[in-house]
Write a protein that holds these residues in place. Structure first.
Motif, PDB file in Angstrom:
ATOM      1  N   ILE A 147       1.262  -1.060  -0.223  1.00 21.56           N
ATOM      2  CA  ILE A 147      -0.254   0.313   0.105  1.00 21.56           C
ATOM      3  C   ILE A 147       1.048   1.025   0.228  1.00 21.56           C
ATOM      4  CG2 ILE A 147      -2.130   1.581   1.558  1.00 21.56           C
ATOM      5  CD1 ILE A 147      -2.273  -0.715   1.838  1.00 21.56           C
ATOM      6  N   ASN A 148       1.886   1.421   0.496  1.00 20.18           N
ATOM      7  CA  ASN A 148       2.577   2.147   0.689  1.00 20.18           C
ATOM      8  C   ASN A 148       3.887   2.800  -0.333  1.00 20.18           C
ATOM      9  OD1 ASN A 148       2.437   3.366   3.373  1.00 20.18           O
ATOM     10  ND2 ASN A 148       3.106   1.755   4.474  1.00 20.18           N
ATOM     11  N   GLU A 149       3.822   1.767  -0.987  1.00 16.98           N
ATOM     12  CA  GLU A 149       4.412   1.963  -2.544  1.00 16.98           C
ATOM     13  C   GLU A 149       3.538   2.540  -3.303  1.00 16.98           C
ATOM     14  OE1 GLU A 149       7.450   2.088  -4.714  1.00 16.98           O
ATOM     15  OE2 GLU A 149       7.995   1.075  -2.901  1.00 16.98           O
ATOM     16  N   ASP A 196      -1.578   5.651 -13.032  1.00 18.20           N
ATOM     17  CA  ASP A 196      -1.377   5.716 -14.227  1.00 18.20           C
ATOM     18  C   ASP A 196      -0.062   3.481 -13.704  1.00 18.20           C
ATOM     19  OD1 ASP A 196       1.391   4.632 -15.936  1.00 18.20           O
ATOM     20  OD2 ASP A 196       0.765   6.738 -16.405  1.00 18.20           O
ATOM     21  N   SER A 197      -0.702   2.848 -14.494  1.00 24.80           N
ATOM     22  CA  SER A 197      -0.485   1.450 -14.447  1.00 24.80           C
ATOM     23  C   SER A 197       0.670   0.833 -14.937  1.00 24.80           C
ATOM     24  CB  SER A 197      -1.775   0.894 -14.971  1.00 24.80           C
ATOM     25  OG  SER A 197      -1.352   1.650 -16.996  1.00 24.80           O
ATOM     26  N   GLN A 198       1.283   1.676 -16.147  1.00 26.56           N
ATOM     27  CA  GLN A 198       2.898   1.683 -16.050  1.00 26.56           C
ATOM     28  C   GLN A 198       3.675   1.668 -15.191  1.00 26.56           C
ATOM     29  OE1 GLN A 198       3.581   2.947 -19.659  1.00 26.56           O
ATOM     30  NE2 GLN A 198       2.967   2.173 -20.520  1.00 26.56           N
ATOM     31  N   SER A 199       3.240   3.186 -14.326  1.00 24.06           N
ATOM     32  CA  SER A 199       4.499   3.483 -12.874  1.00 24.06           C
ATOM     33  C   SER A 199       4.144   2.963 -11.895  1.00 24.06           C
ATOM     34  CB  SER A 199       3.331   4.928 -13.116  1.00 24.06           C
ATOM     35  OG  SER A 199       3.569   6.259 -13.365  1.00 24.06           O
ATOM     36  N   LEU A 200       2.795   2.160 -11.855  1.00 25.64           N
ATOM     37  CA  LEU A 200       2.315   1.647 -10.506  1.00 25.64           C
ATOM     38  C   LEU A 200       3.243   0.178 -10.394  1.00 25.64           C
ATOM     39  CD1 LEU A 200      -1.335   2.381 -10.369  1.00 25.64           C
ATOM     40  CD2 LEU A 200       0.619   3.449  -8.697  1.00 25.64           C
ATOM     41  N   VAL A 201       2.918  -0.678 -12.097  1.00 30.96           N
ATOM     42  CA  VAL A 201       3.792  -1.489 -11.601  1.00 30.96           C
ATOM     43  C   VAL A 201       5.822  -1.337 -11.618  1.00 30.96           C
ATOM     44  CG1 VAL A 201       4.291  -3.797 -13.558  1.00 30.96           C
ATOM     45  CG2 VAL A 201       1.582  -3.034 -12.838  1.00 30.96           C
ATOM     46  N   ALA A 202       5.678  -0.243 -12.668  1.00 34.54           N
ATOM     47  CA  ALA A 202       7.242   0.151 -12.852  1.00 34.54           C
ATOM     48  C   ALA A 202       8.206   0.106 -11.161  1.00 34.54           C
ATOM     49  CB  ALA A 202       7.970   1.142 -13.169  1.00 34.54           C
ATOM     50  N   SER A 203       7.143   0.317 -10.671  1.00 34.57           N
ATOM     51  CA  SER A 203       7.762   0.880  -9.094  1.00 34.57           C
ATOM     52  C   SER A 203       7.434  -0.138  -7.677  1.00 34.57           C
ATOM     53  CB  SER A 203       6.531   2.016  -8.207  1.00 34.57           C
ATOM     54  OG  SER A 203       5.561   1.817  -8.223  1.00 34.57           O
ATOM     55  N   MET A 204       6.768  -1.375  -8.690  1.00 28.79           N
ATOM     56  CA  MET A 204       6.572  -2.790  -7.476  1.00 28.79           C
ATOM     57  C   MET A 204       7.855  -3.489  -7.760  1.00 28.79           C
ATOM     58  SD  MET A 204       3.801  -2.919  -5.089  1.00 28.79           S
ATOM     59  CE  MET A 204       3.144  -4.047  -5.806  1.00 28.79           C
TER      60      MET A 204
END
Length: 238
Positions: A147-149, A196-204
């Protein structure tokens, strides 16, 4: 003849005395049983009346909460309509209106929808050689890390197993169950985020990031992009 009559009279007197004692004891027992039963009925009636009173208070409070929720929703709609009409006449306030809308989205006052990601957390496979099952089950620390990420990466709204999170939501895991603001949900734990799905996946999936840490803790993790994720407002949830 006189002596025989006296003996008979004495026998009658003793017999009457015994009967009298029996009657007194029997009367005492009956009276005590009656009073005991009466006291029990009073206690039971008291409990029933108290329970009925609590039930009526609870129903009344639920109805009042429902009325207040509806009133709050109506006021929020009126405020948004006023702000939109105000912004149409005052272009310089459009930026402030957008910021207010974003804040409402973050705190959950309005529904959220859009592209985003779906992260599923499951317990690792059972290891008979492990003496500590906590080594491969999902804990609240794992959920909170995800959640924090997502928040840091720009998620506009987040939910767990369908429940929209508030800014002050309380989360706790207990074995295969997660408790969110007092409501329990079974595993697996599905965390959805709008953004933004790409940014969220990249950060994960950054090297050494949350995804790698979860795998090191033997947690089963799946991350999916989605073109449309929908969440109700916190006021629309039952």
């Amino acid at each position: 003849m006189k002596k025989s009559f006296q003996n008979k009279n004495n026998k009658i007197t003793r017999k009457h005395f015994i009967i009298l004692i029996v009657c007194i004891v029997t009367g005492f027992i009956i009276g005590y049983s009656y009073n005991l039963t009466k006291d029990e009925e009073k206690v039971n009636n008291s409990y029933l009346n108290q329970e009925e009173s609590y039930r009526e208070d609870l129903i009344e409070q639920q109805e009042r909460n429902k009325e207040l929720t509806e009133e709050l929703n109506n006021l929020q709609v009126r405020i948004r309509e006023f702000e939109k009409s105000f912004a149409e006449n005052k272009d310089e306030y459009e930026h402030l209106l957008d910021e207010a809308e974003k804040l409402r989205l973050i705190v959950g006052e309005i529904p959220a929808q859009g592209e985003g990601v779906r992260v599923t957390l499951k317990d690792g496979e059972y290891d008979p050689n492990s003496t500590n099952p906590n080594e491969y089950i999902v804990h609240e620390s794992h959920v909170l890390s995800v959640i924090n990420e997502l928040k840091i990466s720009g998620a506009e709204a987040i939910s767990i197993n369908g429940q929209r999170l508030k800014s002050n939501s309380y989360i706790r895991c207990n074995g295969p169950v997660i408790t969110i603001d007092g409501k329990q949900y079974p595993a697996p734990f599905v965390i959805e985020a709008v953004g933004d799905s790409q940014s969220l996946v990249a950060s994960m999936k950054i090297v050494g990031g949350i995804f790698d840490q979860l795998l090191n803790d033997r947690i089963v993790v799946t991350i999916e992009e989605s073109d449309l994720i929908q969440m109700p407002s916190v006021n629309d949830e039952s």
